[in-house]
Design an enzyme around this catalytic site. Sequence first.
Site, PDB file in Angstrom:
ATOM      1  CG  ASN A  31      -4.071  -4.500   2.948  1.00  0.00           C
ATOM      2  OD1 ASN A  31      -3.636  -4.381   1.806  1.00  0.00           O
ATOM      3  ND2 ASN A  31      -3.298  -4.522   4.025  1.00  0.00           N
TER       4      ASN A  31
ATOM      5  NE  ARG B 269      -2.404  -1.375   3.428  1.00  0.00           N
ATOM      6  CZ  ARG B 269      -2.943  -1.273   4.641  1.00  0.00           C
ATOM      7  NH1 ARG B 269      -4.152  -0.744   4.796  1.00  0.00           N
ATOM      8  NH2 ARG B 269      -2.285  -1.690   5.700  1.00  0.00           N
TER       9      ARG B 269
END
EC number: 6.2.-.-
Length: 803
Positions: free
Chosen positions: A36, A18
């Site tokens: 996520n 990320r």
Amino acid sequence: MVSEKIRIRGTVQGVGFRPTVYRIATACGLRGDVCNDGEGVLIRAVGSEAALAEFIQRLQQECPPLARIQEIIRTSYVGEWEFADFAIAHSVSGTVKTEISPDAAICPQCQQEIFDPFSRFFRYPFTNCTHCGPRLSIIRAIPYDRSNTSMSAFVMCPQCEKEYYDIENHRFHAQPIACYNCGPQAWLERTDGKSITSSMFSMLDDVDAVCTLLQKGEIVAIKGLGGIHLACDATVEAAVQKLRQRKQRYHKPLALMARDIDIIAEYCIISAKEKELLTSPAAPIVLLKVRERREIPQNQSSIQNPKSKIQNCIAPSVAPGQNSLGFMLPYTPLHHLILKRMNRPIVLTSGNLSDEPQCIDNGEARERLGKIADYFLLHNREIVNRVDDSVVRVVGDKVQTIRRARGYAPAPIILPPGFENIPPILAMGSELKNTFCLLREGEAILSQHLGDLENAAAFNTYQDTLNLYLNLFQHQPQAIAIDKHPEYLSSKLGKELATANQIKIYPIQHHHAHIAACMAENGIPLNSPPVLGIALDGLGYGEDGTFWGGEFLLADYRQFKRLARFKPVAMIGGEQAIYQPWRNTYAHLIAADNWQNLTQKYSDLEILNFFKQKPLKLLNQLIEQNINSPLASSAGRLFDAVAAAIGIFREDCSDEGQAAIAMEALAESHNLNNPEEKPNYPFNFTFFDSIYCIDPSPMWLALLTDLQQQISPGIIAAKFHRSLATAIIEMVKHLSQENLIHQVVLTGGVFQNTLLLKQVAQGLQTLGIEVLTHSLVPPNDGGISLGQAVILAAYNLTENTLI
């Protein structure tokens, strides 16, 4: 402007994915967010087509070191998203299709920080970042967020929280981030319960004190990443002997750890490939060829000689009779801090009594290791999942995995073409060196090594780990694969699960599973023509109710045909024959010739005089009446028999294959071009009941003649290896002509013997035959579950039998 949903699947959680998405998206001028979820990473992005194209390209090029992108799915979004910039959003739950990253060794940046007096992480033993540290060992649930790990017990301090949310920091969204102020702590205890004071020895802190204790010859239990280890100075014979006696591990080689590559290089030869493995994020134990072996007087402590390149000798008891040592480098900050002042290797072996699972809990360690260790170095970060150290070696230019665990599991194995659309499958694995396997959507997820299930504690761990994986991956199998052996505990548990969940169960033949596992990891497509699989191991349950272990099978993923085998010989006393190799020698000798002839021809031989002290009448009755003496075509027992004949672990051994491993080391140390060398030992080739057979009877008579002529055991061992390899190659040559075979699979625990593996592979390649060997999964029973799973998947994809 265009809007897209971008789905990323693969190993993309807990690896800094990320933050990488955020950085690249910002650089490309995109607006949106990334989060996520159960399927992996979901990106919502708004920008120009060119910017999105650049974003996707850079994402693949700049993928974080621990990440692996399996799939990128781009979907146009019709509507409006109101994003002012790009952000990292909170994780969301959902159906789990993502992967769990293996635990990773400390990265260079974190390693530099723990030795930097000006860093706030100076000497902090739990330092980690986005690119390193615990993963599988601390996770309880998906998605991989702090709240779903054992780090949830530690609230981030303001400084850690600042780094966690700092996009420019290498700890940005590192879930296990911690420091002295807010994270886990380590402490030293005496096992006798007495207090420890700084006046006992000079030390910077409790972790540094461990180094002093090891240098003094003490045994220390050290709680690490995936379990607790037992450590001592590897150059002090008395300390190693004490550890072996207390641990009740009398023969198996012990793993070593050294501060750096230079120290390992003093004792072993390290190739470029082996160095790459040692320094990789997986940081496995690597089996290395010994550079020099010198014995040191027992009870003599190791004093460095500055004039000698080899500062200290490895204690002979570390790996008795072996030509290799298993070394690893420090893979956690804790280990680096312990070894900072240690200029010689230490033993670092599993914290357990022999054959039991490694301890992971502080209370459990105090109870079970209190009589083994002198001191404990413990910490208060819970180990959720037991993860042993992985073991690998390099054979030729290819990596061979012996034990797949820390650093590798549970990274998925991508299945070959044809296995994309498979229903969820569970494979239960074998009895020894167990792993289980989850199959889903073109990939196989193997558990870490779980040990031998005949041990009750190991079986309990197996059940706990299986439940954890099924929950982590929300895996609901539609069918279960088990080994055909009716008494394997993994098979019995599989049957119970199938009954409880009302799903079908499929028994898979042991050696077919070995071959299929090797095919799968080598990318052999589902509908490929059959290969010739040579599966050599200790034993597996055969289709005919006997024990197999020296098999030549014409096999694809769906079926197999047994073309040849080794001659079946009685295992006198059943399982006792595994641990008392002389039983196999006697069985092979009387299968080769009758006892009267043998005693007449070789009456002066020590081995025959040895057997005169045994209850031969009773042994013969057991064989003749088939009482607990099953026939087995086992190559592993043949190795044991030859080893015992030449005096290696004749009476007893503590582990399966121990005698064979020692004989391989002896064979390697002898030059095959020695002037005393004689022609190969002969093997007979017979054909009966539509199957070929390799009969070692003439080999035995020639071997006894060599013993009679006082040929050295080393030369006999080397001749046996070469002769057996030649016999296998000749059998393949004949079978390949009859069956138009172009690919041969070499599998089974016996092919962990590198001498045999190299000789057979080279001989087959000379014939123009492609040779497939193991790399990703072990050739031993640790790879069985993968084979079981793909065989069952093949059944379903061709027969539609599951649904």
